[in-house]
Every structure is written in structure tokens, then in C-alpha cells.
Design a protein around this motif. Structure first.
Motif: not given
Length: 407
Positions: A398-400, A360-368
Motif C-alpha cells: 500500500a505504501e509503495a 527507471f530503476f534509478d528514478l524509482l530508487l532516488n525519487k520514491a
């Protein structure tokens, strides 16, 4: 050739947040056009409040004049700050003596160093997930034993804090010698209410166990039944040491200041059939290994306890809590299972089924382009969760949230 302390070789190669930083740096280098927002490390973003700045300037002027210059200070801290801490506890109905207050350069340092006072055979218990310094400092001293399955150590007692037990640790089958407790908890953002904390104090008194109580986030408590100090509980002076920090209440992550409370009537075995008091032992340790928190920093910390300073820092705390509420609400609306964020600046998010915490760490970093902290880095029971912090600016928060919604 000198040989390394073998206990250090038992540690993971990188400290958790160092590993995260390395991954983020690599991602930024590969994607310089993308803006990364960190909800990972628990560092503050708001500047020091006016009362603190004024105290710093005045203290600098003191240091520039012969009449006000300060060299080596008392290792346990200047009386003006220790007495201010005593007054702060009095607001909770807790009576302390100034000689029970030790000013340090951060709760992390004091928590990591305090274990030096215990015999190497002492049995140490930690909650799981756990703030890494509790485990690593004992591993460095050889007290944790050897690494075993799931990144644990074979001599430590792990007390799972999971959704099934409401993130409140169950009593172990056999009492350990020392237990680390943190409330509000880092990383889960959950708390021990008065009944739960009373039960642990009673357990410690019955079994001769010592509690090392991390209260670094007590300023974020909003609910009435959550103690701000373990010393609000009857009998806690006999079994507990408390650690407090100025980092998260007043933004001192770059200044470094803390207060450790060691009651004078707190005693442990001397290993010879008698006992000894921890207060004098900790004082002796500090006098040998520590020259004290800088005068200008202690003057700044004193300002936090003034009427103006308290109002200003608590306004910032409320701002971070507003971020936490917004993050928690947004995630809940998306169907995520979330904890914390009410009495703490941390949100403990359960990852989607089949997704590991590092995944999930990788997902958040790479996609968002968002940074979180994988729960597995806090222990085996942290797998399947990530920690998000509310210490960003309102704009970044807010952006996050917007990126989370579109993920």
C-alpha cells in the motif's frame, strides 16, 4: 599455476540481483533517513504456515530420538514426499510414478544442474526475456558460446517474448535440441495457455526437441485455460522435464525444497545411433553429486500437501495475488502499460518512452525509494521494462502504491 575455466570469464561480472543489492546498499548508506521498500527480488515475506511449523517441530523431535533419527536419506527424496507429489499431480489428472519424482533443494539448483546431462554441442534455446540461471548455467559449461551484442551469447537461440507476439515465443526457423520454458513466466508474469503449450509439445515431438519446463509459479494460476503442468498436455511425457518449487507457494525460500519430474519414458540420443533414458541419468548424477534434501525439510514439504497445509499456503498465495492486483490496478490507472499480475506474482511494467530499464530503476530508487528489477537484466527483449513483485507485506504494498501515485 592452475588456469580458470574460461567459460566463467564469459559471464557478466555480477549476478543481476547481486548488482541490484549493491546499488540499494549504497543508496541506503548515503540516505539512512529514508525507508526503502523493495519490489525487486522475488522473496516472500509471509512466515511459514502452522501446518509446516508443526511438521518441522515433529521432525526435529524425530532427529532427537534414536528411534526417529535419520542420517543420509535417498538421493531422490524420501518416499513419503515423492508419493505426496504424485498425489498432488493426480489432482490435475496427471498420472506419475514415484520413481519419476526427484526431491531437490530448490528449482533453481535443479534447473541449473540439469544441463550437465547434455552434450556440449547441444543447441540451447531460451525465451527472451529470461530467468538468468537458464543462460548462465549453460554459459558456465561452455555451451552458450561467446558473448556478443546486447549481452547475448553467440551459440544460444533466443526467442523474443514481447507485446507484439503476446509474450508467446514463435517457433524458431530451425529446431534446437533443448528449450527452456517458464509459465507463469519469470520475469513477465505472463502465461502459456493450453493451445500455446500444446503447440510447443507437438513441435518438440515432431523435431526431437526436449523441453525443460519451469513451473515454479503454477500455484498462482487463476484462469481456467492455463495448465498447471506441462504433463496435462498429451505427449508431454515424451519430451518434457518439469521443475517445481516450494519457495513461492509455501515460503520455503529459506528452507529450500523442490520436485523435479523426469518421466521414465523420456529418452534422448546416446550419440551412437541409439538412445538413453534421462530418468536413470539424472538419478546417477544426483547419487554422485547430491546427498539429498534434509529430512526435516522434506517432512515440512509433505505438510504442504495435507488438506490443512494446502488451504493455509493457498491463503498466502491469494494474499500475494491481492498485492499484485492492487499494484497492477494502480499502475494502469496512472496510464502505465502493464502485463502479468493475474496468474503470477510479477508485474511487467513498460517504462515511459525514452526511459531505459536501468534509468527507471534509478528514478524509482532516488525519487520514491522503491526497488524494482530492470528488464534489461533478463535479456535484450527486457529493455524498456521493469519487473515489480507482489511479495511484500500488504502494508508495504500500500505504501509503495502511494509513492508510485505521487511520483
Amino acid at each position: 599455476m592452475v588456469q580458470v575455466n574460461q567459460s566463467y570469464l564469459s559471464l557478466q561480472k555480477n549476478y543481476l540481483f547481486t548488482e541490484i543489492a549493491q546499488k540499494v546498499r549504497a543508496y541506503k548508506a548515503a540516505n539512512p533517513e529514508l525507508r526503502v521498500i523493495s519490489l525487486g527480488i522475488g522473496d516472500v515475506t509471509k512466515p511459514l504456515v502452522p501446518a509446516v511449523i508443526e511438521a518441522l517441530h515433529a521432525a526435529v523431535e524425530d532427529m532427537g530420538a534414536a528411534a526417529g533419527f535419520h542420517g543420509y536419506g535417498p538421493e531422490q527424496g524420501y518416499a513419503f514426499l515423492r508419493e505426496a507429489v504424485v498425489d498432488e499431480y493426480a489432482r490435475l489428472g496427471v498420472k506419475l510414478d514415484a520413481d519419476e519424482v526427484f526431491i531437490g533443494d530448490g528449482a533453481k539448483s535443479d534447473i541449473g544442474n540439469f544441463q550437465e546431462l547434455f552434450d556440449e554441442k547441444a543447441v540451447i534455446a531460451v525465451t527472451d526475456p529470461v530467468y538468468p540461471v537458464y543462460v548462465d548455467s549453460n554459459a558456465m559449461s561452455g555451451r552458450a558460446g561467446l558473448p556478443c551484442e546486447q549481452g547475448r551469447f553467440d551459440r544460444l537461440v533466443y526467442l523474443p517474448c514481447v507485446r507484439e507476439n503476446g509474450f508467446v515465443p514463435d517457433f524458431p526457423a530451425k529446431a534446437p535440441d533443448v528449450l527452456y520454458l517458464c509459465s507463469p513466466n519469470n520475469p513477465t508474469g505472463t502465461t502459456l495457455d493450453r493451445a500455446a503449450l500444446t503447440a510447443w509439445v507437438d513441435y518438440a515431438r515432431k523435431n526431437g526437441m526436449l523441453i525443460l519446463y519451469d513451473a515454479a509459479y503454477e500455484a498462482y494460476i487463476t484462469e481456467k485455460d492455463i495448465p498447471h503442468s506441462i504433463f496435462e498436455i498429451e505427449g508431454a511425457r515424451e519430451v518434457a522435464v518439469e521443475f517445481r518449487s516450494y519457495s513461492k507457494i509455501a515460503g520455503f525460500t529459506g528452507l529450500r525444497c523442490s520436485a523435479t519430474i523426469v518421466p521414465q519414458d523420456l529418452r534422448i540420443s546416446d550419440g551412437k545411433g541409439g538412445d538413453t533414458d534421462l530418468n536413470s541419468l539424472w538419478r546417477r548424477r544426483q547419487c554422485t553429486k547430491y546427498n539429498g534434501c534434509p529430512y526435516i525439510v522434506q517432512k515440512a514439504a509433505q505438510a504442504v500437501h495435507t488438506e490443512a497445509g494446502r488451504a493455509q499456503v493457498m491463503d498466502q498465495v491469494r494474499g500475494y495475488l491481492a498485492n499484485a492486483t492492487a499494484i497492477r490496478s494502480a499502475l494502469s490507472a496512472q496510464g502505465f502499460e502493464v502485463y502479468g499480475g493475474v496468474n503470477a506474482p510479477y508485474i511487467w511494467l513498460r517504462t515511459p518512452e525514452g526511459t531505459t530499464s536501468w534509468g527507471f530503476f534509478d528514478l524509482l530508487l532516488n525519487k520514491a525509494q522503491l526497488v524494482c528489477t530492470p528488464g534489461a537484466g533478463f535479456g535484450a527483449s527486457g529493455e524498456g521494462y521493469v519487473r515489480l513483485t507482489a511479495f511484500g507485506t500488504p502494508e508495504d504494498t500500500a505504501e509503495a502504491i502511494s509513492r508510485l501515485r505521487s511520483l
